[in-house]
Design a protein around this motif. Structure first.
Motif, PDB file in Angstrom:
ATOM      1  N   ARG A 345       0.811  -1.218   0.000  1.00  0.00           N
ATOM      2  CA  ARG A 345       0.000   0.000   0.000  1.00  0.00           C
ATOM      3  C   ARG A 345       0.846   1.270   0.000  1.00  0.00           C
ATOM      4  NH1 ARG A 345      -4.720  -1.573   4.437  1.00  0.00           N
ATOM      5  NH2 ARG A 345      -5.653  -3.284   3.219  1.00  0.00           N
ATOM      6  N   SER A 346       2.095   1.132   0.391  1.00  0.00           N
ATOM      7  CA  SER A 346       2.999   2.297   0.428  1.00  0.00           C
ATOM      8  C   SER A 346       3.767   2.461  -0.879  1.00  0.00           C
ATOM      9  CB  SER A 346       3.985   2.153   1.590  1.00  0.00           C
ATOM     10  OG  SER A 346       3.305   2.065   2.824  1.00  0.00           O
ATOM     11  N   HIS A 347       3.357   1.735  -1.916  1.00  0.00           N
ATOM     12  CA  HIS A 347       3.969   1.806  -3.259  1.00  0.00           C
ATOM     13  C   HIS A 347       5.408   1.294  -3.254  1.00  0.00           C
ATOM     14  CE1 HIS A 347       0.478   4.265  -4.327  1.00  0.00           C
ATOM     15  NE2 HIS A 347       0.725   4.978  -3.236  1.00  0.00           N
ATOM     16  N   VAL A 348       5.695   0.354  -2.390  1.00  0.00           N
ATOM     17  CA  VAL A 348       7.019  -0.268  -2.318  1.00  0.00           C
ATOM     18  C   VAL A 348       6.949  -1.639  -2.981  1.00  0.00           C
ATOM     19  CG1 VAL A 348       8.790  -1.212  -0.769  1.00  0.00           C
ATOM     20  CG2 VAL A 348       7.642   0.939  -0.197  1.00  0.00           C
ATOM     21  N   PRO A 349       7.848  -1.939  -3.927  1.00  0.00           N
ATOM     22  CA  PRO A 349       7.841  -3.259  -4.585  1.00  0.00           C
ATOM     23  C   PRO A 349       8.409  -4.337  -3.657  1.00  0.00           C
ATOM     24  CG  PRO A 349       9.678  -1.953  -5.399  1.00  0.00           C
ATOM     25  CD  PRO A 349       8.902  -1.060  -4.464  1.00  0.00           C
ATOM     26  N   TYR A 350       7.570  -4.771  -2.734  1.00  0.00           N
ATOM     27  CA  TYR A 350       8.041  -5.668  -1.670  1.00  0.00           C
ATOM     28  C   TYR A 350       8.471  -7.037  -2.209  1.00  0.00           C
ATOM     29  CZ  TYR A 350       3.537  -8.176  -1.699  1.00  0.00           C
ATOM     30  OH  TYR A 350       2.448  -8.928  -2.058  1.00  0.00           O
ATOM     31  N   GLY A 351       7.876  -7.441  -3.342  1.00  0.00           N
ATOM     32  CA  GLY A 351       8.226  -8.748  -3.896  1.00  0.00           C
ATOM     33  C   GLY A 351       9.695  -8.849  -4.246  1.00  0.00           C
ATOM     34  N   GLY A 352      10.195  -7.854  -4.990  1.00  0.00           N
ATOM     35  CA  GLY A 352      11.597  -7.856  -5.388  1.00  0.00           C
ATOM     36  C   GLY A 352      12.536  -7.709  -4.198  1.00  0.00           C
ATOM     37  N   ILE A 353      12.138  -6.886  -3.229  1.00  0.00           N
ATOM     38  CA  ILE A 353      12.959  -6.685  -2.031  1.00  0.00           C
ATOM     39  C   ILE A 353      13.069  -7.985  -1.242  1.00  0.00           C
ATOM     40  CG2 ILE A 353      13.057  -5.504   0.210  1.00  0.00           C
ATOM     41  CD1 ILE A 353      11.807  -3.063  -1.170  1.00  0.00           C
ATOM     42  N   LEU A 354      11.967  -8.709  -1.109  1.00  0.00           N
ATOM     43  CA  LEU A 354      11.982  -9.976  -0.361  1.00  0.00           C
ATOM     44  C   LEU A 354      12.803 -11.045  -1.080  1.00  0.00           C
ATOM     45  CD1 LEU A 354       8.290 -10.196   0.960  1.00  0.00           C
ATOM     46  CD2 LEU A 354      10.365  -9.731   2.282  1.00  0.00           C
ATOM     47  N   LEU A 355      12.799 -11.011  -2.423  1.00  0.00           N
ATOM     48  CA  LEU A 355      13.626 -11.965  -3.165  1.00  0.00           C
ATOM     49  C   LEU A 355      15.112 -11.732  -2.882  1.00  0.00           C
ATOM     50  CD1 LEU A 355      11.924 -12.275  -6.674  1.00  0.00           C
ATOM     51  CD2 LEU A 355      12.153 -14.043  -4.941  1.00  0.00           C
ATOM     52  N   THR A 356      15.515 -10.462  -2.859  1.00  0.00           N
ATOM     53  CA  THR A 356      16.910 -10.145  -2.539  1.00  0.00           C
ATOM     54  C   THR A 356      17.229 -10.545  -1.104  1.00  0.00           C
ATOM     55  OG1 THR A 356      16.806  -8.267  -4.052  1.00  0.00           O
ATOM     56  CG2 THR A 356      18.642  -8.312  -2.492  1.00  0.00           C
ATOM     57  N   ALA A 357      16.298 -10.254  -0.202  1.00  0.00           N
ATOM     58  CA  ALA A 357      16.504 -10.598   1.205  1.00  0.00           C
ATOM     59  C   ALA A 357      16.645 -12.105   1.391  1.00  0.00           C
ATOM     60  CB  ALA A 357      15.349 -10.070   2.056  1.00  0.00           C
ATOM     61  N   SER A 358      15.934 -12.879   0.560  1.00  0.00           N
ATOM     62  CA  SER A 358      16.026 -14.344   0.670  1.00  0.00           C
ATOM     63  C   SER A 358      17.431 -14.831   0.318  1.00  0.00           C
ATOM     64  CB  SER A 358      14.988 -15.014  -0.234  1.00  0.00           C
ATOM     65  OG  SER A 358      15.279 -14.782  -1.602  1.00  0.00           O
ATOM     66  N   VAL A 359      18.083 -14.160  -0.651  1.00  0.00           N
ATOM     67  CA  VAL A 359      19.468 -14.503  -0.981  1.00  0.00           C
ATOM     68  C   VAL A 359      20.377 -14.138   0.190  1.00  0.00           C
ATOM     69  CG1 VAL A 359      21.393 -14.068  -2.557  1.00  0.00           C
ATOM     70  CG2 VAL A 359      19.066 -14.217  -3.449  1.00  0.00           C
ATOM     71  N   CYS A 360      20.077 -13.005   0.816  1.00  0.00           N
ATOM     72  CA  CYS A 360      20.866 -12.589   1.986  1.00  0.00           C
ATOM     73  C   CYS A 360      20.705 -13.582   3.140  1.00  0.00           C
ATOM     74  CB  CYS A 360      20.452 -11.193   2.441  1.00  0.00           C
ATOM     75  SG  CYS A 360      20.897  -9.888   1.272  1.00  0.00           S
ATOM     76  N   VAL A 361      19.522 -14.182   3.254  1.00  0.00           N
ATOM     77  CA  VAL A 361      19.315 -15.217   4.283  1.00  0.00           C
ATOM     78  C   VAL A 361      20.230 -16.407   4.003  1.00  0.00           C
ATOM     79  CG1 VAL A 361      17.671 -16.895   5.213  1.00  0.00           C
ATOM     80  CG2 VAL A 361      16.964 -14.535   4.849  1.00  0.00           C
ATOM     81  N   ALA A 362      20.406 -16.722   2.715  1.00  0.00           N
ATOM     82  CA  ALA A 362      21.372 -17.770   2.356  1.00  0.00           C
ATOM     83  C   ALA A 362      22.764 -17.362   2.812  1.00  0.00           C
ATOM     84  CB  ALA A 362      21.347 -18.001   0.844  1.00  0.00           C
ATOM     85  N   GLY A 363      23.019 -16.050   2.775  1.00  0.00           N
ATOM     86  CA  GLY A 363      24.288 -15.531   3.265  1.00  0.00           C
ATOM     87  C   GLY A 363      24.438 -15.701   4.764  1.00  0.00           C
ATOM     88  N   VAL A 364      23.326 -15.610   5.474  1.00  0.00           N
ATOM     89  CA  VAL A 364      23.355 -15.875   6.921  1.00  0.00           C
ATOM     90  C   VAL A 364      23.792 -17.314   7.168  1.00  0.00           C
ATOM     91  CG1 VAL A 364      21.940 -16.066   9.014  1.00  0.00           C
ATOM     92  CG2 VAL A 364      21.599 -14.141   7.457  1.00  0.00           C
ATOM     93  N   PHE A 365      23.293 -18.223   6.338  1.00  0.00           N
ATOM     94  CA  PHE A 365      23.686 -19.631   6.437  1.00  0.00           C
ATOM     95  C   PHE A 365      25.171 -19.788   6.146  1.00  0.00           C
ATOM     96  CE2 PHE A 365      24.068 -23.934   4.514  1.00  0.00           C
ATOM     97  CZ  PHE A 365      23.673 -24.679   5.626  1.00  0.00           C
TER      98      PHE A 365
END
Length: 477
Positions: A345-365
């Motif tokens: 609702r805030s006009h933020v493309p959350y889908g793309g941001i979450l995809l990048t964050a998911s790669v970063c989670v792999a980085g946490v691993f």
């Protein structure tokens, strides 16, 4: 009268990229100015300059100046494209217009490779910097990395204005620190104050081996590392798509990058070499901490550790922001998962941001499995991504200029000077940097990954090509 003279000249057209629909134009002039500054100042200066000074001596200032000049050419080329047509898809959108969807696909996914791997490096760095303080010592590195990612991700998803405010204050901290240090340094040099075992002054530039204490070669070889200190200068072009008035703000913000590079990077290195002999600096320690510790400034290490922590947080914040927009543009055309096109609702493309964050989670691993090697592994991948991104920006500009000469588009008054020689020189420079990467073991390993990436890009294209919609770009006369 020949047939050619009878043929009417083509009318300049203006393209519209429908992937830009839905964004909020909420970034103010001060946000854009600070994003431009913040993108040009990072841990490459605050932390990396120490080890580079130990290798190249005062000639490091020349390396920073040369690489800074070409970084400016890249962002100036992007700036002209942005003023022709502001887009949150930035160079992906311009690649789509001038190179076709294959160009957009390649530029977008290489940029995603750059920032998703940089994001892993950032959360790794944040965890390492936090461990500097004994309070965080008992906390595992992977827990700190995950915590940093969660906080920055949550703030990034709120609104583009929150992103702008975070970058404004992150950049302000970095700039204030540099200005304060430079003020102290100039005072010490002018007064000839003792720093460690020597007296500060211009004589240190030429003593202890001169400008090139180890010869010219170390400076040249170091350029392949120095160029990555300027990675993210292109962020200002992405942010311009959500600026309130990009045509007024962007030219000033981009032009200011050049003199800020000159002052903050080149100026800081020159001052550092006039405060202590170049051999006094070392890898793994901020050169600013080295100087401040030698003049007895209390808590110098704590202050600079806070600054490099801020720089890493700023980089992570920028990476999530920019890849969110780039993936949204790819998804709108069908060359990225549909999820990446979703907005909140805030006009933020959350889908793309979450995809990048998911790669970063792999980085946490990765931090959990190999905490000592995580930073080096991902930094190599990021270097390939940034070289490809800068190269595509310059190629897009070349094609744009050619289209303008054919009368198909109209160039804005804010232009990359000396085109096409500037673009050709920049492309040759980027190729040279890639060649220089083969000069060490880490660089050779990085280059060996390139065929794997090319194969992955080709396979990915064949997987998505049937659902790619090239009509996302409309031309308006």
């Amino acid at each position: 009268m020949t047939e050619q003279t009878l043929r009417p000249a083509p009318h300049p057209h203006h393209a519209v990229d429908h992937s830009d629909e839905g964004y909020e134009k909420a970034l103010k002039a001060r946000h854009i100015r600070m994003i431009a500054i913040g993108g040009a100042i990072g841990t490459g200066l605050f932390l990396g300059a120490g080890g580079r000074l130990a290798q190249a001596g005062p000639s490091l200032a020349i390396a920073y100046a040369v690489c800074g000049l070409f970084a400016f050419f890249v962002v100036r080329a992007l700036g002209e494209l942005v003023l022709y047509r502001p887009s949150s898809g930035a160079f992906v959108s311009y690649a789509r217009e001038f190179m076709g969807e294959k160009g957009a696909y390649t530029s977008g996914w290489m940029y995603f490779l750059n920032w998703s791997t940089t994001g892993i490096a950032d959360i790794t760095a944040i965890a390492l910097y936090a461990h500097y303080w004994s309070f965080f010592s008992p906390v595992p590195q992977w827990v700190l990395a995950l915590g940093a990612l969660a906080v920055v991700l949550a703030l990034n998803l709120l609104s583009v204005r929150v992103f702008g405010e975070m970058e404004f204050w992150f950049a302000l901290i970095k700039v204030a620190t540099l200005i304060t240090f430079m003020g102290i340094a100039i005072f010490l040099i002018v007064t000839g104050h003792q720093v460690g075992d020597t007296h500060a002054g211009p004589h240190l530039l030429t003593s202890d081996g001169g400008i090139f204490p180890n010869g010219v070669l170390p400076m040249v070889v170091l350029m392949q590392g120095v160029v990555f200190a300027y990675a993210s200068v292109e962020l200002v072009g992405v942010a311009a798509g959500e600026a309130e008035n990009p045509h007024e703000v962007l030219p000033k913000a981009i032009n200011s990058i050049m003199w800020r590079i000159g002052i903050f990077y080149v100026g800081s290195v020159i001052l550092l070499t006039m405060l202590l002999p170049w051999s006094a600096y070392k890898a793994g320690e901020s050169p600013f901490v080295t100087v401040l510790s030698n003049i007895g400034v209390p808590a110098a290490g704590d202050v600079m550790n806070l600054v490099v922590l801020t720089a890493a947080l700023s980089s992570l914040n920028s990476g999530l922001y920019s890849t969110g927009r780039i993936l949204h543009s790819l998804s709108a055309a069908g060359s990225a998962p549909r999820f990446a096109s979703r907005m909140n609702r805030s006009h933020v493309p959350y889908g793309g941001i979450l995809l990048t964050a998911s790669v970063c989670v792999a980085g946490v691993f990765l931090n959990f499995i190999v905490p000592d090697q995580a930073f080096e592994i991902v930094l190599n991948l990021a270097s390939i991504g940034i070289l490809a991104t800068w190269g595509i920006i310059v190629i897009c500009h070349l094609l744009f200029v050619r289209a303008a000469r054919r009368g198909e588009v109209e160039r804005p008054s804010f232009r990359l000077p000396f085109s096409p020689f500037t673009e050709i020189a920049t492309l040759l420079f980027l190729v040279t940097v890639a060649v220089l990467m083969a000069g060490d073991d880490v660089g050779r390993t990085t280059l060996l990954i390139v065929p794997v990436l090319v194969a992955a890009l080709v396979a990915g294209w064949y997987a998505v090509r049937r659902r790619v919609d090239s009509s996302i770009i409309d031309e308006i006369a």
